[in-house]
Design a protein around this motif. Structure first.
Motif, short mmCIF file in Angstrom:
data_model
loop_
_atom_site.label_atom_id
_atom_site.label_comp_id
_atom_site.label_asym_id
_atom_site.label_seq_id
_atom_site.Cartn_x
_atom_site.Cartn_y
_atom_site.Cartn_z
N PHE A 135 11.65 1.53 6.49
CA PHE A 135 11.60 0.21 7.09
C PHE A 135 10.17 -0.30 7.24
CE2 PHE A 135 15.71 1.88 8.43
CZ PHE A 135 16.55 0.81 8.17
N SER A 136 9.22 0.61 7.37
CA SER A 136 7.81 0.21 7.51
C SER A 136 7.26 -0.26 6.18
CB SER A 136 6.97 1.37 8.04
OG SER A 136 7.32 1.68 9.38
N ASN A 137 6.50 -1.33 6.20
CA ASN A 137 5.92 -1.89 4.99
C ASN A 137 4.44 -2.16 5.25
OD1 ASN A 137 5.83 -2.95 2.36
ND2 ASN A 137 6.25 -5.03 3.07
N TYR A 138 3.55 -1.35 4.68
CA TYR A 138 2.12 -1.46 4.91
C TYR A 138 1.49 -2.39 3.89
CZ TYR A 138 2.73 2.48 8.04
OH TYR A 138 3.15 3.29 9.07
N ILE A 139 0.70 -3.33 4.36
CA ILE A 139 0.18 -4.39 3.50
C ILE A 139 -1.29 -4.64 3.80
CG2 ILE A 139 0.41 -6.83 2.86
CD1 ILE A 139 3.28 -6.62 4.02
N ILE A 140 -2.08 -4.76 2.74
CA ILE A 140 -3.46 -5.24 2.85
C ILE A 140 -3.45 -6.74 2.56
CG2 ILE A 140 -5.79 -5.09 1.94
CD1 ILE A 140 -4.93 -2.64 3.52
N LEU A 180 -0.85 6.40 8.61
CA LEU A 180 -0.55 5.97 9.98
C LEU A 180 0.66 6.72 10.52
CD1 LEU A 180 -1.15 2.17 9.41
CD2 LEU A 180 -2.75 3.90 10.21
N SER A 181 0.63 7.00 11.81
CA SER A 181 1.62 7.92 12.39
C SER A 181 2.88 7.23 12.90
CB SER A 181 0.98 8.70 13.55
OG SER A 181 0.51 7.79 14.55
N ASP A 182 2.92 5.90 12.97
CA ASP A 182 4.06 5.23 13.58
C ASP A 182 5.01 4.67 12.54
OD1 ASP A 182 2.26 3.39 12.65
OD2 ASP A 182 2.46 2.00 14.34
N HIS A 190 6.68 -5.43 8.58
CA HIS A 190 5.37 -5.54 7.95
C HIS A 190 4.26 -5.16 8.93
CE1 HIS A 190 7.67 -7.51 4.90
NE2 HIS A 190 7.92 -8.57 5.65
N GLN A 191 3.39 -4.30 8.46
CA GLN A 191 2.18 -3.97 9.20
C GLN A 191 1.00 -4.40 8.33
OE1 GLN A 191 1.92 -0.27 11.34
NE2 GLN A 191 4.09 0.15 11.07
N ARG A 192 0.34 -5.46 8.77
CA ARG A 192 -0.70 -6.10 7.98
C ARG A 192 -2.09 -5.63 8.41
NH1 ARG A 192 3.07 -9.52 9.86
NH2 ARG A 192 4.35 -10.70 8.40
N PHE A 193 -2.96 -5.45 7.42
CA PHE A 193 -4.34 -5.04 7.68
C PHE A 193 -5.27 -5.90 6.84
CE2 PHE A 193 -1.59 -1.40 8.25
CZ PHE A 193 -2.00 -0.87 9.46
N PRO A 194 -6.33 -6.44 7.43
CA PRO A 194 -7.31 -7.16 6.62
C PRO A 194 -8.05 -6.19 5.71
CG PRO A 194 -8.12 -6.87 8.86
CD PRO A 194 -6.71 -6.38 8.86
N LEU A 195 -8.70 -6.74 4.70
CA LEU A 195 -9.38 -5.92 3.71
C LEU A 195 -10.41 -4.99 4.37
CD1 LEU A 195 -9.35 -5.58 0.61
CD2 LEU A 195 -11.26 -7.20 0.52
N GLU A 196 -11.06 -5.48 5.44
CA GLU A 196 -12.09 -4.67 6.11
C GLU A 196 -11.52 -3.43 6.78
OE1 GLU A 196 -13.62 -8.51 5.17
OE2 GLU A 196 -11.78 -7.92 6.21
N MET A 219 0.83 -1.20 0.00
CA MET A 219 0.00 0.00 0.00
C MET A 219 0.87 1.25 0.00
SD MET A 219 -2.76 1.18 2.85
CE MET A 219 -1.41 1.73 3.90
N VAL A 220 0.54 2.18 -0.86
CA VAL A 220 1.22 3.47 -0.87
C VAL A 220 0.93 4.19 0.45
CG1 VAL A 220 1.37 5.69 -2.04
CG2 VAL A 220 0.96 3.61 -3.37
N PRO A 221 1.98 4.59 1.20
CA PRO A 221 1.72 5.31 2.45
C PRO A 221 0.84 6.54 2.23
CG PRO A 221 4.03 4.71 2.28
CD PRO A 221 3.41 4.40 0.94
N ASN A 222 -0.10 6.73 3.13
CA ASN A 222 -1.00 7.89 3.06
C ASN A 222 -1.82 7.89 1.78
OD1 ASN A 222 -2.08 10.19 4.25
ND2 ASN A 222 -0.62 11.56 3.28
#
Length: 369
Positions: A362-367, A355-357, A340-346, A41-44
């Motif tokens: 190094f942070s990798n946001y993933i759906i 996200l602020s953290d 990795h910071q994982r988020f379910p589709l919901e 996911m593209v940050p922001n």
């Protein structure tokens, strides 16, 4: 095989995405169907999409409702009857670069020069982009997506789906290194080394044998984390500590580096990139990959005298993606550094809201559909 799937769709610019139930698509003759396991996911992203039509009116979004999601990775579950070298069960990264496939640029292997060039799951690069979106309307924020066989990067067993979902940013940096004609034994400067693109450039520089890597940024803690990746090869300086070019030349006997990667984002001041540009030695190359938006006041005569090449770089080819996968397979490209910071589709709207953290690159946001 299920016939219906969940998909996060945006129905109006500035409005939250909704989780809709829609039919599972069927792949065309030269396409595959991929079960999405992770999508970078593209940050922001939420802020970007909400303001896209004002910020970048020349870069069209797909017709709404649309399924976004730029960097999917998953498993092939079905192949078209003209697919030759892809098999059901293979683990893949789906390069979102789409083009017509028939024009001179596409036939020459330069799909990102096609007039129909789009980022599937994000935006297009010209008025004809919708023609490609009509063929491939599925980004990675859904359970299943169709993709052309030319877009698939086959993943080695030691690359997880979450790591592969970072291939878009890493590959963008790899494309820049390719345009810089990087070879082992050279030196480079990464302006913005602690960010998402900058960290990718550093990791790839290490993998490709770049022996001296200079990096700048503002967050001293993140800069120290980058240096710790290879203390004998990476040198760092905060942008708050003075001129980048003066620092680099003081560390290279006045020569400068063989090439520079500008990884700073659109909001960075042009003066920072101009300063970094002066770090490049005679005959060297400077590649902008971060998209600094402010107009640069360039000394063309000086660039002529020093024979400096200034290059814009946009994305990477699927072949480049496969090369990265091979570097990772051999243990040269270390993708274990990503958090990795994982988020379910919901939770997609929460995830894309910014996200602020964040820990820089190094942070990798993933759906995870």
């Amino acid at each position: 095989m299920q016939t219906m799937m969940r998909a996060a769709r945006m129905h109006a610019v500035g409005q939250p995405m909704t989780i809709d139930t829609i039919p599972v698509p069927k792949p065309g003759s030269t396409d595959v169907l991929v079960q999405v396991k992770a999508c970078g996911m593209v940050p922001n992203l939420g802020n970007v999409l909400a303001n896209w039509t004002k910020w970048f009116p020349h870069l069209p979004l797909p017709k709404l409702p649309a399924i976004f999601g730029l960097d999917p990775a998953g498993v092939v579950v079905e192949v078209g009857d003209q697919v030759v070298d892809v098999r059901v069960g293979e683990r893949v990264y789906v390069n979102p670069l789409r083009s017509c496939g028939a024009c001179q640029m596409c036939r020459g292997g330069e799909r990102n020069r096609c007039r129909y060039f789009v980022f599937n799951g994000y935006f297009g690069f010209g008025p004809d982009a919708q023609k490609i979106y009509d063929i491939y309307p599925y980004g990675g924020f859904c359970e299943y997506m169709t993709a052309p066989q030319y877009a698939l990067v086959k993943l080695p067993d030691n690359v997880t789906f979450e790591q592969a979902a970072r291939f878009g940013y890493t590959g963008t940096s790899y494309g820049a290194l390719k345009k810089a004609q990087a070879v082992a034994g050279q030196s480079m400067l990464v302006d913005g080394i602690s960010g998402t693109l900058g960290l990718g450039a550093a990791l790839l520089g290490l993998a490709m044998g770049i022996t001296r890597i200079f990096g700048t940024g503002r967050n001293r803690q993140l800069l120290e984390r980058v240096k710790a990746l290879a203390p004998n090869r990476i040198e760092i300086q905060s942008l708050d500590d003075g001129s980048t070019s003066a620092w680099v030349k003081s560390r290279t006997g006045g020569e400068g580096v063989d090439f520079m990667i500008s990884a700073l984002g659109p909001g960075a001041p042009a003066s920072t990139m101009v300063d970094a540009l002066q770090s490049v030695r005679r005959g060297g190359r400077a590649v902008n990959v971060g998209a600094v938006a402010e107009t640069l006041p360039l000394d063309i005569h000086g660039l002529l005298d020093e024979q400096i090449h200034v290059i814009g770089s946009n994305w990477f080819t699927t072949a480049h993606g496969q090369e990265m996968a091979q570097l990772a397979r051999a243990g040269l490209l270390d993708m274990s550094v990503f958090e990795h910071q994982r988020f379910p589709l919901e939770q997609v709207n929460h995830a894309i809201s910014g996200l602020s953290d964040r820990n820089g690159g190094f942070s990798n946001y993933i759906i995870v559909p």
